[in-house]
Design an enzyme around this catalytic site. Structure first.
Site, PDB file in Angstrom:
ATOM      1  N   LYS A   1       0.842  -1.207   0.000  1.00  0.00           N
ATOM      2  CA  LYS A   1       0.000   0.000   0.000  1.00  0.00           C
ATOM      3  C   LYS A   1       0.874   1.253   0.000  1.00  0.00           C
ATOM      4  O   LYS A   1       0.640   2.201  -0.745  1.00  0.00           O
ATOM      5  CB  LYS A   1      -0.938  -0.010   1.219  1.00  0.00           C
ATOM      6  CG  LYS A   1      -2.069  -1.038   1.091  1.00  0.00           C
ATOM      7  CD  LYS A   1      -2.829  -1.289   2.382  1.00  0.00           C
ATOM      8  CE  LYS A   1      -3.820  -2.448   2.182  1.00  0.00           C
ATOM      9  NZ  LYS A   1      -4.565  -2.844   3.376  1.00  0.00           N
TER      10      LYS A   1
ATOM     11  N   GLN B   1      -4.493  -1.579   9.708  1.00  0.00           N
ATOM     12  CA  GLN B   1      -4.511  -2.905   9.078  1.00  0.00           C
ATOM     13  C   GLN B   1      -5.176  -3.927  10.015  1.00  0.00           C
ATOM     14  O   GLN B   1      -4.848  -4.006  11.199  1.00  0.00           O
ATOM     15  CB  GLN B   1      -3.069  -3.334   8.725  1.00  0.00           C
ATOM     16  CG  GLN B   1      -2.971  -4.617   7.938  1.00  0.00           C
ATOM     17  CD  GLN B   1      -3.587  -4.536   6.530  1.00  0.00           C
ATOM     18  OE1 GLN B   1      -3.667  -3.475   5.932  1.00  0.00           O
ATOM     19  NE2 GLN B   1      -4.037  -5.667   6.023  1.00  0.00           N
TER      20      GLN B   1
ATOM     21  N   ASP C   1     -10.869   3.176   4.278  1.00  0.00           N
ATOM     22  CA  ASP C   1     -11.248   1.762   4.196  1.00  0.00           C
ATOM     23  C   ASP C   1     -12.764   1.608   4.047  1.00  0.00           C
ATOM     24  O   ASP C   1     -13.254   0.550   3.664  1.00  0.00           O
ATOM     25  CB  ASP C   1     -10.852   1.044   5.498  1.00  0.00           C
ATOM     26  CG  ASP C   1      -9.617   0.184   5.343  1.00  0.00           C
ATOM     27  OD1 ASP C   1      -9.397  -0.349   4.250  1.00  0.00           O
ATOM     28  OD2 ASP C   1      -8.885   0.050   6.341  1.00  0.00           O
TER      29      ASP C   1
END
Ligand code: GUN
Length: 295
Positions: free
Chosen positions: A54, A98, A121
């Site tokens: 990422k 994460q 997200d």
């Protein structure tokens, strides 16, 4: 028949080129550099590799990125304080924690603490609620990537029988929601299968489109699908290591056998994975524009 391979790598490349141009324009016209922070707790190798990919992608697109790595025994309080710090940081427009988090940290508490305007997200309940209602919001990255793969490959979803395997908050539930909405990539009839589903094969055999997101290597076999099915494989299962210590990956679908019956299929790796990262970049650019009030 042998299926057309839907290359997530290729589709992602095209979207990244579009984003690169957008990032350059934002800098030149508005002096804005989109900023993303990724927060990783612990040393899970799969999570480390996702987070590193990422950050690498962000860097390649001209997006400012910061990577925070915290010890596995970090307290929930400390993680909340880190999130709060980035909620206030003017150079950061997107915050990604994460998942999964270590067991002693309550995931919900952390996701609720992220500013919904920086929730790239799309996991905050405000964004989940807006998504379900079909309102403008950050779409969760993997489901958004799947919609892009289907629509850019010309797969008709309207009226299609879609079988989704797996009811996670990250993939199964949101993709089910999105594909039943009146939208591009939507208007489908949805069946959501899970561990208590009685006859998975019977559902799969009826499907025009199968989306597998279970985390069981090669679970969907050729005898479970009909000729011409479209298969999207979200699974990334580590089934061994090469002599050089590199992970050997397998999807949730028995690719070699199923591709002989399918019309379209995504590979693992190189299918959904690159799209998830790309949609995260898209959301980060969107966040930067929204926070700055740029149309
Ligand atoms: N873990 C697996 N997929 C994801 C994702 O899309 N976002 C975050 N934050 N964690 C994940």
């Amino acid at each position: 028949m042998s299926a057309k391979i839907i290359s997530g790598t290729e589709v992602a490349k095209a979207i990244r080129e579009e984003l690169k141009t957008e990032v350059t324009e934002l800098k030149e016209k508005h002096d804005i550099v989109p900023g993303l922070v990724t927060i990783l707790v612990g040393e899970d190798p799969a999570s480390q590799s996702y987070v590193s990919a990422k950050n690498k992608t962000a860097h390649a697109l001209g997006i400012h990125s910061e990577q925070v790595t915290l010890a596995a025994d970090t307290t929930e309080q400390d993680l909340l304080a880190t999130v709060e710090k980035y909620n206030k940081d003017k150079n950061i427009h997107g915050i990604l924690v994460q998942l999964p988090l270590p067991k002693h940290i309550n995931e919900t508490n952390i996701l609720y603490a992220i500013d919904p305007d920086k929730d790239v997200d799309g996991f905050h309940p405000v964004n989940v609620g807006k998504m379900v209602l079909g309102e403008e919001c950050f779409l969760p990255c993997t489901p958004h990537g799947i919609l892009e793969l289907l629509t850019r490959s010309g797969v008709e979803t309207s009226g299609a029988e879609v079988v989704i395997i797996g009811r996670s908050n990250i993939v199964g539930k949101p993709i089910a929601n999105l594909m039943l909405q009146k939208r591009k990539g939507g208007n489908a009839t949805i069946t959501l299968c899970h561990t208590r589903t009685k006859d998975m094969a019977a559902h799969c055999k009826r499907a025009d489109i199968i989306i597998a997101a279970v985390g069981v290597p090669k679970m969907v076999t050729a005898d479970m699908v009909k000729d011409g099915v479209v298969v999207i494989d979200v699974g990334v299962n580590r089934i061994g290591k090469t002599a050089e210590g590199k992970a050997i990956l397998a999807g949730d679908v028995d690719f070699d056998a199923v591709k002989e019956k399918a019309s379209y299929i995504t590979p693992v790796p190189g299918g959904v994975g690159p799209m998830t990262i790309t949609m995260l970049m898209k959301n980060t650019v969107q966040a930067a524009k929204q926070i700055a009030g740029v149309k």
